[in-house]
Design an enzyme around this catalytic site. Structure first.
Site, PDB file in Angstrom:
ATOM      1  N   ALA A 118       0.825  -1.221   0.000  1.00  0.00           N
ATOM      2  CA  ALA A 118       0.000   0.000   0.000  1.00  0.00           C
ATOM      3  C   ALA A 118       0.858   1.270   0.000  1.00  0.00           C
ATOM      4  CB  ALA A 118      -0.898  -0.009   1.223  1.00  0.00           C
TER       5      ALA A 118
ATOM      6  N   GLY B 173       0.208   1.194  -3.266  1.00  0.00           N
ATOM      7  CA  GLY B 173       0.103   0.446  -4.522  1.00  0.00           C
ATOM      8  C   GLY B 173       0.865   1.050  -5.689  1.00  0.00           C
TER       9      GLY B 173
ATOM     10  N   ASP C  98      -0.881  -6.111   2.381  1.00  0.00           N
ATOM     11  CA  ASP C  98      -0.485  -5.052   3.322  1.00  0.00           C
ATOM     12  C   ASP C  98      -1.184  -5.315   4.650  1.00  0.00           C
ATOM     13  OD1 ASP C  98       0.980  -2.147   2.816  1.00  0.00           O
ATOM     14  OD2 ASP C  98      -0.329  -2.146   4.569  1.00  0.00           O
TER      15      ASP C  98
ATOM     16  N   ASP D 299       9.000  -3.925  -0.082  1.00  0.00           N
ATOM     17  CA  ASP D 299       9.200  -2.478   0.114  1.00  0.00           C
ATOM     18  C   ASP D 299       8.855  -2.217   1.584  1.00  0.00           C
ATOM     19  OD1 ASP D 299       9.511   0.211  -0.300  1.00  0.00           O
ATOM     20  OD2 ASP D 299       7.607   0.481  -1.351  1.00  0.00           O
TER      21      ASP D 299
ATOM     22  N   CYS E 237      12.923   3.351   1.872  1.00  0.00           N
ATOM     23  CA  CYS E 237      13.147   4.777   1.561  1.00  0.00           C
ATOM     24  C   CYS E 237      13.924   5.361   2.737  1.00  0.00           C
ATOM     25  CB  CYS E 237      11.848   5.514   1.287  1.00  0.00           C
ATOM     26  SG  CYS E 237      10.617   5.401   2.586  1.00  0.00           S
TER      27      CYS E 237
HETATM   28  C1  LIG Z   1       6.950   1.818   2.255  1.00  0.00           C
HETATM   29  S1  LIG Z   1       5.269   1.451   2.424  1.00  0.00           S
HETATM   30  C2  LIG Z   1       4.934   0.615   0.926  1.00  0.00           C
HETATM   31  C3  LIG Z   1       4.751   1.523  -0.289  1.00  0.00           C
HETATM   32  C4  LIG Z   1       4.253   0.760  -1.499  1.00  0.00           C
HETATM   33  N1  LIG Z   1       5.106  -0.364  -1.840  1.00  0.00           N
HETATM   34  C5  LIG Z   1       4.099   1.655  -2.708  1.00  0.00           C
HETATM   35  O1  LIG Z   1       4.999   1.707  -3.553  1.00  0.00           O
HETATM   36  O2  LIG Z   1       3.062   2.312  -2.839  1.00  0.00           O
HETATM   37  C6  LIG Z   1       5.299   0.151   3.582  1.00  0.00           C
HETATM   38  C7  LIG Z   1       3.978  -0.520   3.787  1.00  0.00           C
HETATM   39  O3  LIG Z   1       4.201  -1.633   4.661  1.00  0.00           O
HETATM   40  C8  LIG Z   1       3.019  -1.853   5.388  1.00  0.00           C
HETATM   41  N2  LIG Z   1       3.379  -2.712   6.548  1.00  0.00           N
HETATM   42  C9  LIG Z   1       3.910  -2.356   7.732  1.00  0.00           C
HETATM   43  N3  LIG Z   1       4.105  -3.440   8.507  1.00  0.00           N
HETATM   44  C10 LIG Z   1       3.688  -4.500   7.788  1.00  0.00           C
HETATM   45  C11 LIG Z   1       3.618  -5.899   8.038  1.00  0.00           C
HETATM   46  N4  LIG Z   1       4.036  -6.424   9.191  1.00  0.00           N
HETATM   47  N5  LIG Z   1       3.109  -6.683   7.077  1.00  0.00           N
HETATM   48  C12 LIG Z   1       2.671  -6.183   5.899  1.00  0.00           C
HETATM   49  N6  LIG Z   1       2.707  -4.860   5.616  1.00  0.00           N
HETATM   50  C13 LIG Z   1       3.221  -4.050   6.542  1.00  0.00           C
HETATM   51  C14 LIG Z   1       2.530  -0.461   5.726  1.00  0.00           C
HETATM   52  O4  LIG Z   1       1.137  -0.483   6.010  1.00  0.00           O
HETATM   53  C15 LIG Z   1       2.892   0.312   4.444  1.00  0.00           C
HETATM   54  O5  LIG Z   1       1.768   0.387   3.610  1.00  0.00           O
END
Ligand SMILES: C[S@@+](CC[C@H](N)C(=O)[O-])C[C@H]1O[C@@H](n2cnc3c(N)ncnc32)[C@H](O)[C@@H]1O
EC number: 2.1.1.176
Length: 449
Positions: A266, A268, A287, A332, A385
């Site tokens: 997310a 996305g 996510d 990510d 990031c």
């Molecule tokens: C850096 S963001 C991802 C951005 C996304 N890949 C994009 O390009 O739009 C990291 C994401 O990891 C999710 N997240 C955090 N802990 C998590 C977990 N234990 N399992 C799955 N998702 C997780 C967060 O909700 C967040 O949406």
């Protein structure tokens, strides 16, 4: 200044103050507060955003400038009054609004509030500040500040971490973090080309944009605009995405028929980009946050793509995995976001030093659990990031010691041409210093057996 303009300015200042209180007192993120500017005039909303982003971007510096003028520390319940003064000092130091108008609006704002008692103090503080800086350039005033926090406008722990990890470039990184990031788009190559899109932009919206050499889908706008004012948003011609984030899908190189897991998907952006490069793939977008997963759905729908959505903890594989291995995995991972401070200046105030160790542990668990879901010969792309080695190259070094079926791969030319002068032991580190990309780390791991 007319009364009408004054009222307008007070409306925006009040909204900015509410936003700042929500971030600094309640720990909410700037991006969760956009609704606060929904019901005011677009001009006021832009001004409120400028003020709230500006104060958060220079928070430590503005506090350093204000401190000598406050004889008795304000109580925490009077943070609202402190913010009125910080907003005014921000405007005096970083905008062209005439000083007298800034002081006038700040004092009026306090007079119209329930804390009329503070109006004289605010007036006195701001007038003393103006008297002391008279005839000086803002840079000279900043150079006279003695604490590093105030000089570089970052909390000390971030300054120390960057100094430790990047002893030759930490000052450049801090300076870049204090710049406003450009608005960068990713053009959907299933719909149009970057050349055609940039022409349409100039014709329909009178906005100029530049391509990023070597990045086939990126367009950097000369001025930020509401996406709905740009051509083709509802038709899915483009998405907003930093140039540095656009490498993920290019490195993943989705091929027809690939089964791909995007385990922290997310909102996305990277999921959608993979579909744009190769629509004939099956992507599982997972996510932990159901509300953020909804945004993956909306974003993919607008662009015409259909991932399998899973709301789950990427560590709790047994709760959702059906047993079929993936050809490619994108991780990510959640991180300190030290590389995107120029876009999210609230990170400076919200992130705590203690968070880093917890994030490092979380990233390790996500890496280990998801490695088991990859086919032999498959590739996993680890992305953050962040600019901190503990979340980046040191994570890869740690992982290489944990499993015996992993090889750290060279990244493709598309990203290595952006490689910085600061070498890393694995992967590629991008920095925000040249203004083109935010700070990202990419490392590619192959499952050898
Ligand atoms: C850096 S963001 C991802 C951005 C996304 N890949 C994009 O390009 O739009 C990291 C994401 O990891 C999710 N997240 C955090 N802990 C998590 C977990 N234990 N399992 C799955 N998702 C997780 C967060 O909700 C967040 O949406």
């Amino acid at each position: 200044m007319t009364n009408k303009q004054n009222d307008t300015s007070i409306t925006s200042r009040k909204v900015a103050q509410t936003i700042l209180l929500a971030v600094l007192k309640d720990g909410q993120s700037l991006s969760s507060l956009t609704h606060l500017t929904d019901n005011i005039e677009p001009r006021d909303a832009a001004f409120a955003r400028m003020l709230s982003f500006g104060v958060l971007r220079f928070y430590q510096q503005l506090q350093g400038l204000l401190k000598p003028y406050i004889k008795k520390a304000l109580k925490s319940k009077d943070l609202d009054i402190q913010l009125v003064m910080l907003m005014a000092i921000y405007q005096i130091m970083h905008t062209r609004v005439p000083d007298f108008a800034v002081v006038d609006s700040a004092v009026k704002q306090v007079r119209k509030s329930r804390k009329k008692w503070a109006a004289n103090m605010v007036n006195g503080v701001l007038r003393n500040f103006l008297r002391d800086i008279e005839g000086k350039e803002p840079e000279d005033v900043i150079n006279e500040l003695t604490s590093e926090e105030a000089c570089f406008a970052h909390p000390q722990w971030i300054i120390d971490s960057l100094k430790q990890d990047w002893p030759d470039s930490w000052q450049k990184i801090l300076a870049a973090n204090n710049q406003q990031a450009p608005m960068t788009l990713r053009v959907n190559q299933q719909q149009t080309s970057v050349d055609e899109f940039i022409q349409a932009l100039e014709k329909d919206s009178e906005v100029s944009a530049e391509q990023v050499p070597g990045l086939p889908s990126a367009a950097i706008l000369q001025q930020a605009r509401d996406v709905k004012q740009l051509p083709g948003f509802s038709k899915g011609w483009f998405s907003v995405q930093d140039a540095g984030a656009q490498f993920a899908a290019l490195i993943m190189q989705p091929a027809a028929g690939d089964k791909i897991l995007d385990a922290c998907a997310a909102p996305g952006g990277k999921t959608a980009h993979m579909f744009e490069l190769q629509p004939d793939v099956q992507i599982t977008a997972l996510d932990i946050s159901e509300s953020r997963l909804k945004r993956v759905e909306e974003n993919c729908q607008r662009l015409g793509f259909n991932p399998t959505l899973v709301a789950a903890d990427a560590r709790a594989v047994d709760n959702w995995w059906q047993g079929e291995l993936f050809d490619k995995i994108l991780l990510d991972v959640p991180c300190s976001a030290m590389g995107v401070i120029r876009r999210h200046p609230d990170i400076k105030s919200l992130r705590r030093e203690d968070d880093i160790e917890a994030l490092v542990q979380l990233q390790r668990e996500i890496l280990l659990k998801n490695w088991d879901l990859l086919k032999p010969g498959g590739q996993l792309l680890y992305v953050t990031c962040s600019l901190l080695k503990a979340e980046n190259e040191q994570q890869i070094e740690w992982f290489l010691e944990q499993v015996d079926d992993v090889v750290s791969e060279e990244l493709p030319d598309v990203i290595t041409q952006f490689k910085s002068q600061s070498p890393v032991s694995h992967g590629v580190q991008l920095f925000p210093v040249d203004g083109v990309t935010d700070g990202f780390f990419y490392a590619l791991l192959k499952k050898s057996k």
